[in-house]
Design a protein around this motif. Structure first.
Motif, PDB file in Angstrom:
ATOM      1  N   PHE A   1       2.695   6.701   4.494  1.00  0.00           N
ATOM      2  CA  PHE A   1       2.326   7.920   5.220  1.00  0.00           C
ATOM      3  C   PHE A   1       3.578   8.664   5.689  1.00  0.00           C
ATOM      4  N   ILE A   2       4.587   7.902   6.130  1.00  0.00           N
ATOM      5  CA  ILE A   2       5.802   8.544   6.646  1.00  0.00           C
ATOM      6  C   ILE A   2       6.549   9.243   5.506  1.00  0.00           C
TER       7      ILE A   2
ATOM      8  N   ILE B   1      -0.172  -3.315   6.320  1.00  0.00           N
ATOM      9  CA  ILE B   1      -0.141  -2.202   7.282  1.00  0.00           C
ATOM     10  C   ILE B   1       1.246  -1.567   7.330  1.00  0.00           C
ATOM     11  N   ALA B   2       2.297  -2.413   7.278  1.00  0.00           N
ATOM     12  CA  ALA B   2       3.653  -1.870   7.328  1.00  0.00           C
ATOM     13  C   ALA B   2       3.903  -0.970   6.128  1.00  0.00           C
TER      14      ALA B   2
ATOM     15  N   VAL C   1      -3.374  -3.315  15.065  1.00  0.00           N
ATOM     16  CA  VAL C   1      -2.172  -4.119  14.804  1.00  0.00           C
ATOM     17  C   VAL C   1      -1.266  -4.132  16.028  1.00  0.00           C
TER      18      VAL C   1
ATOM     19  N   TRP D   1       1.936   5.825  12.719  1.00  0.00           N
ATOM     20  CA  TRP D   1       2.591   4.971  11.711  1.00  0.00           C
ATOM     21  C   TRP D   1       3.979   4.562  12.172  1.00  0.00           C
TER      22      TRP D   1
ATOM     23  N   LEU E   1       0.813  -1.216   0.000  1.00  0.00           N
ATOM     24  CA  LEU E   1       0.000   0.000   0.000  1.00  0.00           C
ATOM     25  C   LEU E   1       0.848   1.268   0.000  1.00  0.00           C
TER      26      LEU E   1
ATOM     27  N   VAL F   1       3.515   1.846  14.819  1.00  0.00           N
ATOM     28  CA  VAL F   1       3.134   0.521  14.323  1.00  0.00           C
ATOM     29  C   VAL F   1       4.316  -0.142  13.614  1.00  0.00           C
ATOM     30  N   LEU F   2       5.139   0.652  12.914  1.00  0.00           N
ATOM     31  CA  LEU F   2       6.318   0.056  12.268  1.00  0.00           C
ATOM     32  C   LEU F   2       7.283  -0.476  13.318  1.00  0.00           C
TER      33      LEU F   2
ATOM     34  N   TRP G   1      -2.030   7.865  -0.100  1.00  0.00           N
ATOM     35  CA  TRP G   1      -2.367   6.436  -0.134  1.00  0.00           C
ATOM     36  C   TRP G   1      -3.488   6.138  -1.121  1.00  0.00           C
TER      37      TRP G   1
ATOM     38  N   ARG H   1       7.570  17.854   4.914  1.00  0.00           N
ATOM     39  CA  ARG H   1       8.287  18.608   5.947  1.00  0.00           C
ATOM     40  C   ARG H   1       9.700  19.019   5.549  1.00  0.00           C
TER      41      ARG H   1
ATOM     42  N   LEU I   1      -6.347   1.480  12.600  1.00  0.00           N
ATOM     43  CA  LEU I   1      -5.775   0.245  12.081  1.00  0.00           C
ATOM     44  C   LEU I   1      -4.450  -0.072  12.772  1.00  0.00           C
TER      45      LEU I   1
ATOM     46  N   LEU J   1       5.898  -3.662  14.674  1.00  0.00           N
ATOM     47  CA  LEU J   1       5.990  -4.768  13.713  1.00  0.00           C
ATOM     48  C   LEU J   1       7.424  -5.255  13.562  1.00  0.00           C
ATOM     49  N   LEU J   2       8.387  -4.334  13.718  1.00  0.00           N
ATOM     50  CA  LEU J   2       9.801  -4.735  13.651  1.00  0.00           C
ATOM     51  C   LEU J   2      10.166  -5.619  14.837  1.00  0.00           C
TER      52      LEU J   2
ATOM     53  N   PRO K   1      11.175  -3.399   7.738  1.00  0.00           N
ATOM     54  CA  PRO K   1      10.150  -4.089   8.547  1.00  0.00           C
ATOM     55  C   PRO K   1       9.323  -5.097   7.740  1.00  0.00           C
TER      56      PRO K   1
ATOM     57  N   GLU L   1       4.906  12.434   4.652  1.00  0.00           N
ATOM     58  CA  GLU L   1       5.176  13.462   5.662  1.00  0.00           C
ATOM     59  C   GLU L   1       6.581  14.044   5.470  1.00  0.00           C
TER      60      GLU L   1
ATOM     61  N   VAL M   1       2.505  11.505  12.145  1.00  0.00           N
ATOM     62  CA  VAL M   1       2.975  10.183  11.743  1.00  0.00           C
ATOM     63  C   VAL M   1       3.259   9.287  12.941  1.00  0.00           C
TER      64      VAL M   1
ATOM     65  N   LEU N   1       1.577   0.521   4.285  1.00  0.00           N
ATOM     66  CA  LEU N   1       0.689   1.685   4.432  1.00  0.00           C
ATOM     67  C   LEU N   1       1.345   2.737   5.326  1.00  0.00           C
ATOM     68  N   SER N   2       1.873   2.275   6.478  1.00  0.00           N
ATOM     69  CA  SER N   2       2.542   3.187   7.413  1.00  0.00           C
ATOM     70  C   SER N   2       3.718   3.858   6.738  1.00  0.00           C
ATOM     71  N   PHE N   3       4.509   3.056   6.015  1.00  0.00           N
ATOM     72  CA  PHE N   3       5.694   3.593   5.357  1.00  0.00           C
ATOM     73  C   PHE N   3       5.299   4.702   4.381  1.00  0.00           C
TER      74      PHE N   3
END
Lengths: 300, 290
Positions: free
Chosen positions: A113-114, A106-107, B230, B268, A51, B271-272, A222, A121, B226, B275-276, A95, A117, B265, A109-111
């Protein structure tokens, strides 16, 4: 190889036949094919729901915008965009390589978003929310560049799938335990697939930057990642034809919605129409053509 | 240190909302093994239904219950019409279908004439009032969120421990085949899970209203739940609550102590990191294979 002939014909003749607008649209189709090829490898063949593909496209687009403004010719800056995006892909794999199924989704997806950002920034480099402009390329040159990269990517995917890595990816999708027993270590396969997907995403991003001539962080959110997945699912997961059909579909859909909008009752705000139509098409196509356009064509 | 307690309470209030949404995620995932990416949009739908009820003169409490009930019905319907026909497919098309459902909800709400594209404030019973907790002033709205979540959490616990439908739902989650063998219809359980999950999301949407207002982009906040699910180990109910609270606290403190942008963030990054360190979540059962 024979299936490439019509595509080659389109590539060779389109700029002489089509108006500038049409060439630009076909150029977007080609860019989405490049990006989609990478994602298809990861999601369609290796079976990993990624994602964050928009993040790789974004990194590629920004790399191209920055290097191009500094005077790099695109023959150098585009490979650089691919390489740099692959580097970012390696970061995403850190990860993600040990995860599967929904945790992988999810990992990534999170990546995504980061990364978005960071693009917002890191104003000194990216211009923040104001975005970056990038010098124009000649429309025909840009189209030929995008088109030949798209064909190369499709051909390359075919070659890779025929290799032992390709078979290992499909094995990973079908049964990760069995794949591991047969010696295809799933973390290593995931890292490889992510790297390739990210590199292709980065190159597509470089093309995308030239086509839009402007990049800003919110383009690479996303929703874009999901649109790309949607394109593959509607085209047909796990097929190369599906990438091409899906890309055509993804570019044609907003045009069709635009036509619909002209006939739209004035009382209803049109703002959500495109999103609603995207969702409806996605739900209906998965319900009635789960193998996508490619599978539907084959069943005719 | 003056800021600590107010930040903690604001964080817990936000965390409660995350927890309610994460509970719904976890419930649906446990019962159906589908991750519902439309969950944030279900929360948004709940917010709008609550808003419509309050504006047509319903008392807030009734509107809260009404929104939950309406969304529960919607969840039941969505499962039956959209997801049930896909049973047995691989996970990517199913996940994509929930995303499509989410797009439809968000687009559909945005198209509502005169309401969808705007941001609305929802009047609550204690709007603007300040309570004092341990000598520190706290927004009464935050306490209300915490109280409702505690109540709902208690009811859910009782439902899963003592009520037959709750126990059959747990049985389906633990062993779908075994549950079927003893006469539990899986389709009904999927419907029940979706109804409960959507109802919880709607509660969260109405409760979130005094914190963030009601608008069509609210779903993005639901997506942040979400990570909460997790972090808690997808599928464990207590874990979802703990994950939600942790996330709310981290965001609240990050907004005050960390540099700009980290707050957005924080979920996020967290959660990373989890998960790690523990790929199955903090409270999930770690599996042997990777």
């Amino acid at each position: 190889m024979r299936r490439f002939i019509p595509l080659l014909l389109v590539l060779a003749t389109a700029p002489f036949i089509l108006p500038t607008w049409g060439i630009a649209q076909l150029g977007f189709v080609a860019t989405y094919i490049v990006a989609g090829t990478g994602l298809m490898l990861l999601a369609g063949y290796a079976g990993q729901l990624s994602l964050c593909h928009a993040a790789f496209i974004g990194v590629g687009a920004y790399t191209e915008a920055i290097l191009n403004t500094q005077g790099w010719p695109f023959v150098l800056s585009m490979p650089a965009a691919g390489l740099f995006a692959a580097g970012v892909g390696l970061l995403a794999a850190w990860p993600a390589r040990r995860l599967s199924g929904i945790a992988f989704a999810i990992a990534t997806l999170s990546f995504g978003f980061i990364v978005q950002e960071v693009l917002t920034r890191w104003e000194a480099l990216t211009g923040g929310n104001a975005g970056l402009s990038i010098p124009a390329l000649d429309p025909a040159t840009l189209f030929w560049l995008a088109g030949s990269l798209a064909l190369t990517a499709l051909w390359l995917l075919g070659r890779v799938l025929d290799s032992s890595s390709g078979r290992a990816w499909v094995a990973l999708r079908e049964d990760s335990t069995a794949a591991a027993v047969l010696g295809a270590s799933s973390p290593a396969m995931k890292v490889q697939a992510l790297l390739l997907a990210a590199a292709l995403g980065g190159i597509a991003g470089a093309l995308y930057a030239h086509q839009l001539r402007f990049v800003s962080p919110e383009q690479f959110d996303w929703v874009m990642s999901i649109e790309l997945l949607m394109m593959l699912v509607i085209g047909g997961l796990g097929t190369r034809t599906g990438i091409v059909l899906g890309a055509l579909f993804l570019i044609a859909l907003p045009q069709a919605i635009g036509l619909l909008r002209d006939a739209w009752p004035a009382a209803l705000p049109p703002a959500g129409l495109e999103l609603f139509a995207f969702g409806l098409v996605l739900v209906l196509s998965l319900r009635f053509a789960p193998a996508g356009l490619a599978g539907w064509l084959r069943s005719l | 240190m003056d800021a600590f307690l107010p930040l903690a309470i604001a964080g817990i209030a936000l965390g409660c909302v995350y927890a309610l949404v994460a509970l719904g995620f976890a419930l649906i995932y446990q019962a159906t093994t589908v991750v519902n990416f439309a969950h944030g949009e279900l929360m948004m739908l709940g917010g709008f239904v609550g808003l419509a009820l309050v504006s047509s003169g319903w008392p807030w409490w009734l509107a809260l219950a009404g929104a939950a009930l309406a969304c529960a019905l919607f969840g039941l319907l969505a499962e039956r019409v959209i997801l049930r026909p896909l049973t047995g497919q691989v996970h990517i098309p199913i996940v994509m279908t929930t995303l499509g459902l989410g797009f439809m909800l968000k687009g559909g709400i945005t198209m509502l004439p005169g309401a969808g594209a705007e941001t609305h404030a929802m009047p609550t019973p204690f709007a603007g009032q300040v309570a004092t907790v341990a000598g520190v002033p706290v927004a009464a709205d935050h306490l209300l969120v915490i109280a409702v979540t505690a109540l709902v959490g208690g009811l859910l616990f009782a439902f899963f421990s003592f009520a037959t439908p709750g126990k059959t739902l747990r049985a389906t989650a633990q062993n779908p085949l075994g549950a079927r063998l003893v006469g539990i219809a899986p389709g009904r359980m999927h419907g029940l899970a979706w109804a409960l999950g959507a109802g919880l999301a709607a509660l969260a949407g109405v409760l979130l209203a005094p914190i963030t207002f009601v608008h069509a982009q609210m779903g993005l906040i639901g997506i942040k739940a979400l990570p909460a699910a997790v972090i808690g180990g997808f599928g464990s109910i207590g874990g979802a609550v703990a994950g939600g609270l942790l996330l709310g606290l981290v965001e609240s403190f990050a907004g005050f102590y960390a540099p700009d942008g980290i707050k957005d963030v924080a979920a996020w990054l967290l959660v990373l990191a989890v998960l790690l360190w523990r790929p199955a979540g903090l409270f999930g059962q770690q599996q042997e294979n990777t």
